[in-house]
Design a protein around this motif. Structure first.
Motif, short mmCIF file in Angstrom:
data_model
loop_
_atom_site.label_atom_id
_atom_site.label_comp_id
_atom_site.label_asym_id
_atom_site.label_seq_id
_atom_site.Cartn_x
_atom_site.Cartn_y
_atom_site.Cartn_z
N GLU A 2 0.80 -1.22 0.00
CA GLU A 2 0.00 0.00 0.00
C GLU A 2 0.84 1.28 0.00
OE1 GLU A 2 -4.42 0.68 1.79
OE2 GLU A 2 -2.89 -0.19 3.09
N ASN A 3 2.12 1.16 0.35
CA ASN A 3 2.97 2.36 0.36
C ASN A 3 3.79 2.50 -0.92
OD1 ASN A 3 2.02 3.06 2.87
ND2 ASN A 3 3.64 1.97 3.97
N LEU A 4 3.46 1.71 -1.93
CA LEU A 4 4.16 1.83 -3.22
C LEU A 4 3.95 3.23 -3.80
CD1 LEU A 4 3.16 -1.61 -4.76
CD2 LEU A 4 5.51 -0.87 -4.26
N ASN A 5 4.91 3.66 -4.60
CA ASN A 5 4.75 4.93 -5.30
C ASN A 5 3.58 4.81 -6.28
OD1 ASN A 5 7.04 5.60 -3.96
ND2 ASN A 5 8.32 5.92 -5.79
N GLY A 6 2.78 5.87 -6.34
CA GLY A 6 1.63 5.82 -7.24
C GLY A 6 0.35 5.42 -6.53
N ILE A 7 0.44 5.12 -5.23
CA ILE A 7 -0.77 4.81 -4.46
C ILE A 7 -1.06 5.99 -3.55
CG2 ILE A 7 -1.88 3.26 -2.83
CD1 ILE A 7 -0.36 0.98 -4.00
N TYR A 8 -2.23 6.56 -3.76
CA TYR A 8 -2.64 7.75 -3.01
C TYR A 8 -3.82 7.42 -2.10
CZ TYR A 8 -0.38 10.92 -6.45
OH TYR A 8 0.49 11.62 -7.23
N ASN A 26 9.86 0.51 -6.84
CA ASN A 26 8.79 0.75 -5.86
C ASN A 26 7.54 1.38 -6.47
OD1 ASN A 26 8.26 0.37 -2.94
ND2 ASN A 26 7.89 2.59 -2.95
N TRP A 27 7.40 1.34 -7.81
CA TRP A 27 6.18 1.88 -8.43
C TRP A 27 5.12 0.79 -8.54
CZ3 TRP A 27 4.84 6.76 -9.27
CH2 TRP A 27 5.86 7.71 -9.21
#
Lengths: 465, 282
Positions: free
Chosen positions: A250-256, A353-354
């Motif tokens: 859930e903390n990947l880049n691209g997750i808002y 990490n995307w």
């Protein structure tokens, strides 16, 4: 007597193909002719179900009759005597479950389009009546001082009502503009910020002071406010804390969080990047997790930013969706795709990490749960992966603990909401009232305004007592 | 609007502003930060508080030019004003008598660590400070740190001043020496904080780092600043910015700090173009 027209006058809207590429308002509003025609459908029944259905008890038949008579200043007067934010309410209230649901015509056909008429009156006023025509009330010489924490719909309503009653009101707002969720949450295409600003300015014109950039709990505490000469405090800090799913990735880049995504787009105007400095990622394939209005807003923002495919991923079926019917329809018309009975298991990322995918379960509906809706249950072995490069988690919000955690003597629930009397908004702490999402958890603009109205009446009674 | 009362250029690319913000000054504590927005079109960025003067009603920030916002900020002079200056945000640094505390500051980190070292000193700790920079001409606040430290070690990467090398070298020597180190505070570039934490970990000395993820509102509302500490997601703006360096998922922090690299580049280039246009038209 003319035959009853069971169909409402349609309100013109931007074409879905066009509006999916701009942030301009979707609904275009009635013309005077259309408004009069719609108003003429009202049978002015003695039952007045609409007024009962309105959380702020607007004299709805009264302002509709004034429209029909062509007396617009009178319509404005009636509307604004109960509602300081009509341009906002006319756009975002769920009228279909409130005033319009209790309209006498609803039994036979389409109820009067009360929301559209309310919006028409507010827009007419903004275009035709200079602000000086609403005389600013000045605090009486020995006015009592009231502090309002938060300038969202609850706070603005309390402030306006108390100012109209002659009290001296100061609003403390954490962000750099007033309006709360109306500014940072609800998108421009559904609620233009110019309209929010105009209604905030109206509240200020009543003599209300607005202190921006003031995070209560940090720059000043509620107790310090009370010790600084304020006789009452209203807490209207909303439900601003985003909830996540707590699943892997859930903390990947691209997750808002929806809050972050919408704040960047609406409050910080990331859709005007780089003219405005705040960026937002523009995904090609975007999954929005959730089925409420905030999920619809997020999906429609992602589309307008330029995404190729936007999915609503919702774990129940369409009937259980908490979003307004109209917003679901708008989203569908614009090409948002609905992945129903689907729930993420985890998000997959690349070596940088995307986010590159959402592994989801298919769900089925079991027995009803506490909310009365059928509980979604995982179909074993149903996992599949959606290729996505952006995810917006829109699963609801909780009250921000900043104020409650720095205020001794408040009672809170395990959901972080502040306990307050349902009728009056009075908390267990002396001189402190609360209302809106901070009390109810995430709800609607108009219910927050209703809570603000009741609290204002009670605060006034207390101050006069 | 918040008026800039004083501007000082500490070293090339690092500037100090004393900003009129009486209510913030009244509440500021070591380790807290402010969110700054220059003007209507600006973004909100967090900057750690370097000092404050309650009587004078001012708050001091020190910032390094790293992108559009800080470069635009660097064009402002005393007398100019900043649209928004919100704070004090975040939890204050944990101050108590630990015994001997090593304060490690890298680059611009000298500014936020100064008030922490001062408060720890007042609380009765022995303070050993390590101040590092790439080169002598990038060192600032040596005197300020010396005045609140029992011992000060200065390092430069290129050996132009003090001891040649990076801050982790004297840190490791201190941990290996007879000095009983009770706590380490490290503030500076994320990579420096990570290596300080890696250095102290085998010695089991609690190491506090001040994380600087990207933020928007700074009040817990958006979750942009989420970091993983001890396997649990935390919001640096309200749960931090100070965390146990041994528990931080550094790779996640580095990855999330890079989210907007492309946009930052685009924004900076656009800004430089606009500056050039302005210059050529005058």
């Amino acid at each position: 007597m003319a035959k009853l027209n069971l169909n409402r006058v349609e309100m013109p809207r931007q074409d879905p193909k066009v509006r999916g590429k701009n942030f301009n308002e979707v609904a275009l509003g009635y013309s005077l002719k259309q408004a009069k025609e719609e108003a003429s459908r009202c049978i002015l029944c003695p039952r007045r179900g609409c007024v009962e259905g309105c959380p702020v008890e607007i004299d709805i038949p009264g302002f509709i009759k004034a429209i029909g008579d062509g007396d617009m200043p009178e319509a404005v007067r009636i509307l604004k005597s109960k509602n300081s934010l009509p341009g906002i309410c006319g756009r975002v209230c769920p009228q279909e479950t409130q005033c319009e649901a209790t309209c006498s015509l609803a039994k036979k056909g389409a109820p009067i389009a009360i929301g559209r008429l309310e919006r028409f009156v507010a827009d007419w006023e903004r275009a035709n009546m200079p602000s000086s025509s609403s005389p600013p009330a000045q605090p009486t010489p020995n006015a009592k001082q009231v502090a309002v924490v938060g300038s969202g719909p609850a706070g603005l309503t309390v402030a306006a009502d108390l100012a109209n009653l002659g009290h001296s009101v100061t609003i403390f707002e954490a962000l750099h503009v007033a309006g709360g969720v109306l500014m940072y949450g609800i998108p421009e295409f559904r609620l233009p910020k110019e309209i929010v600003q105009a209604e905030v300015d109206y509240v200020a014109s009543l003599g209300v002071k607005i202190e921006l950039d003031s995070v209560v709990g940090k720059i000043v505490t509620v107790d310090e406010v009370l010790n600084n000469g304020y006789q009452a405090v209203f807490l209207g800090t909303g439900a601003g804390l985003p909830m996540f799913m707590n699943i892997p990735g859930e903390n990947l880049n691209g997750i808002y969080s929806a809050n972050e995504f919408l704040t960047r787009v609406n409050l910080m105007k990331a859709y005007c990047f780089p003219e405005y400095d705040t960026p937002v990622k523009v995904g090609r394939r975007v999954a929005v997790i959730g089925g409420g209005n905030v999920a619809m807003d997020s999906a429609r923002c992602a589309l307008r930013l330029g995404a190729d495919e936007v999915y609503i991923v919702y774990r129940r079926s369409e009937v259980e969706m908490p979003a307004r019917r109209e917003e679901v329809e708008n989203a569908k018309e614009e090409g948002i795709q609905f992945k129903l009975l689907t729930n993420p298991k985890q998000f997959l990322g690349d070596e940088q990490n995307w986010v590159v995918g959402a592994e989801c379960y298919e769900m089925e509906l079991g027995e009803p749960d506490d909310s009365g809706r059928r509980r979604p249950v995982v179909k074993p072995g149903s996992e599949f992966t959606m290729d996505v490069d952006e995810v917006v988690v829109a699963l609801g919000t909780r009250p921000n603990p900043l104020v409650a955690s720095t205020t001794a003597g408040l009672e809170t629930t395990r959901w972080g909401t502040v306990v307050a009397d349902e009728e009056t908004g009075k908390t267990v702490k002396d001189k402190v009232w609360a209302g809106g999402d901070i009390v109810t958890g995430a709800a609607t603009v108009i219910s927050a305004m209703g809570a603000g109205k009741h609290a204002a009446a009670d605060i006034d009674e207390y101050l006069r007592g | 609007m918040y008026k800039i009362l004083l501007r000082q250029d500490l070293v090339p690319g690092i500037h100090l502003f004393k900003v009129a913000a009486p209510a913030v000054a009244k509440k500021a504590q070591p380790g807290q930060f402010v969110v700054v927005r220059i003007d209507e079109k600006g973004e909100r960025i967090p900057l750690t508080i370097a000092d404050w003067d309650e009587g004078g009603g001012s708050v001091t920030i020190v910032f390094m030019e790293v992108g559009t916002t800080t470069a635009r900020l660097a064009l402002l002079e005393a007398g100019d004003a900043i649209a928004d200056f919100v704070g004090p945000l975040g939890l204050p640094a944990h101050i108590e008598k630990f015994g001997t505390v090593v304060c490690v500051a890298g680059g611009v980190g000298a500014a936020p660590i100064a008030p922490i070292a001062r408060a720890l000193k007042s609380a009765g700790n022995k303070i050993i400070s390590i101040l590092g920079a790439r080169s002598q001409d990038l060192l600032f606040w040596e005197d300020k740190l010396r005045s609140v430290s029992d011992q000060l070690i200065v390092t430069t990467d290129d050996g132009t001043y003090g001891r040649q090398g990076v801050v982790t070298e004297p840190l490791k020597e201190l941990l290996e020496s007879s000095e009983k180190v009770d706590r380490v505070i490290a503030i500076g570039p994320s990579i420096m904080m990570k290596f300080c934490a890696k250095t102290t970990e085998p010695f089991g000395v609690k190491t506090i780092v001040s994380l600087n993820p990207i933020m928007v509102d700074g009040t817990g509302m958006c979750g942009c600043c989420r970091v993983s500490v001890g396997g649990v997601t935390k919001f640096a703006c309200v749960d931090g910015p100070d965390f146990d360096g041994h528990q931080v998922d550094w790779d996640l922090l580095f990855a999330r700090q890079r989210i907007y690299l492309d946009e930052e580049k685009c924004s900076f280039e656009q800004w430089q173009r606009s500056i050039r246009l302005e210059e050529s038209s005058t």
